[in-house]
Motif scaffolding. Structure first.
Motif, PDB file in Angstrom:
ATOM      1  N   ASP A  30      -0.396   7.362  28.381  1.00  9.52           N
ATOM      2  CA  ASP A  30      -1.576   7.820  27.816  1.00  9.52           C
ATOM      3  C   ASP A  30      -3.035   7.654  28.921  1.00  9.52           C
ATOM      4  O   ASP A  30      -3.817   8.504  28.695  1.00  9.52           O
ATOM      5  CB  ASP A  30      -2.070   7.076  26.375  1.00  9.52           C
ATOM      6  CG  ASP A  30      -0.934   7.434  25.177  1.00  9.52           C
ATOM      7  OD1 ASP A  30      -0.280   8.446  25.581  1.00  9.52           O
ATOM      8  OD2 ASP A  30      -1.000   6.816  24.287  1.00  9.52           O
ATOM      9  N   SER A  33      -2.917  10.524  31.199  1.00  8.91           N
ATOM     10  CA  SER A  33      -3.221  11.569  30.359  1.00  8.91           C
ATOM     11  C   SER A  33      -4.481  11.768  30.300  1.00  8.91           C
ATOM     12  O   SER A  33      -5.226  13.018  30.641  1.00  8.91           O
ATOM     13  CB  SER A  33      -2.231  11.864  29.396  1.00  8.91           C
ATOM     14  OG  SER A  33      -1.138  11.985  29.074  1.00  8.91           O
ATOM     15  N   GLU A  34      -5.505  10.832  29.895  1.00 12.78           N
ATOM     16  CA  GLU A  34      -6.921  10.853  29.543  1.00 12.78           C
ATOM     17  C   GLU A  34      -7.565  10.794  30.834  1.00 12.78           C
ATOM     18  O   GLU A  34      -8.517  11.736  30.893  1.00 12.78           O
ATOM     19  CB  GLU A  34      -7.213   9.641  28.913  1.00 12.78           C
ATOM     20  CG  GLU A  34      -6.732   9.513  27.478  1.00 12.78           C
ATOM     21  CD  GLU A  34      -7.204   8.425  26.685  1.00 12.78           C
ATOM     22  OE1 GLU A  34      -8.006   7.391  27.250  1.00 12.78           O
ATOM     23  OE2 GLU A  34      -6.453   8.178  25.700  1.00 12.78           O
ATOM     24  N   ASP A  37      -6.930  14.623  32.326  1.00 10.36           N
ATOM     25  CA  ASP A  37      -6.993  15.508  31.174  1.00 10.36           C
ATOM     26  C   ASP A  37      -6.037  16.329  31.212  1.00 10.36           C
ATOM     27  O   ASP A  37      -6.487  17.703  31.075  1.00 10.36           O
ATOM     28  CB  ASP A  37      -8.752  16.103  31.385  1.00 10.36           C
ATOM     29  CG  ASP A  37      -9.019  16.816  30.384  1.00 10.36           C
ATOM     30  OD1 ASP A  37      -8.548  16.493  29.120  1.00 10.36           O
ATOM     31  OD2 ASP A  37     -10.044  17.748  30.481  1.00 10.36           O
ATOM     32  N   GLU A  39      -1.801  16.859  29.413  1.00 12.14           N
ATOM     33  CA  GLU A  39      -0.827  16.307  28.426  1.00 12.14           C
ATOM     34  C   GLU A  39       0.476  16.206  28.920  1.00 12.14           C
ATOM     35  O   GLU A  39       1.421  15.476  28.678  1.00 12.14           O
ATOM     36  CB  GLU A  39      -0.685  17.294  27.250  1.00 12.14           C
ATOM     37  CG  GLU A  39      -2.043  17.006  26.373  1.00 12.14           C
ATOM     38  CD  GLU A  39      -1.868  17.579  25.045  1.00 12.14           C
ATOM     39  OE1 GLU A  39      -0.731  17.681  24.481  1.00 12.14           O
ATOM     40  OE2 GLU A  39      -2.992  18.028  24.566  1.00 12.14           O
ATOM     41  N   ASP A  40       0.859  16.925  30.264  1.00 11.47           N
ATOM     42  CA  ASP A  40       2.312  16.837  30.663  1.00 11.47           C
ATOM     43  C   ASP A  40       2.097  16.735  32.226  1.00 11.47           C
ATOM     44  O   ASP A  40       1.455  17.293  33.010  1.00 11.47           O
ATOM     45  CB  ASP A  40       2.698  18.420  30.585  1.00 11.47           C
ATOM     46  CG  ASP A  40       4.379  18.388  30.918  1.00 11.47           C
ATOM     47  OD1 ASP A  40       4.876  17.386  30.808  1.00 11.47           O
ATOM     48  OD2 ASP A  40       4.578  19.358  31.186  1.00 11.47           O
TER      49      ASP A  40
END
Length: 84
Positions: A30, A33-34, A37, A39-40
């Motif tokens: 996570d 991802s953060e 920015d 998701e994959d």
């Protein structure tokens, strides 16, 4: 503890002729991802920096990014207790 292999979001560590397979913690994934920015992403390499600490390289849209990953204390304790 020696990194033997990784595939997708799992990795295998060898320690004293015993093998341990783990998934990366959701918090680590996570965080990537953060920070990026997105998701994959794909993990393309994982290299040991020092015992218990690894450099994880991810690829996103033809760009690579590296993140440090440290085995949690609970995983280190589990590995050490399993071989003793």
């Amino acid at each position: 503890m020696k990194l033997l292999n990784f595939i997708d979001f799992n990795y295998v560590i060898e320690h004293d002729n015993e093998y341990f397979e783990f998934e990366f913690e959701d918090e680590f994934l996570d965080g990537i991802s953060e920070k990026l920015d997105i998701e994959d992403f794909d993990i393309i390499s994982m290299n040991e920096i020092k015992e218990g600490t690894y450099s994880v390289t991810v690829k996103v849209n033809d760009e690579t990014h590296s993140f440090d990953y440290k085995l949690s204390d609970s995983r280190i304790k589990y590995i050490n207790s399993a071989v003793n």
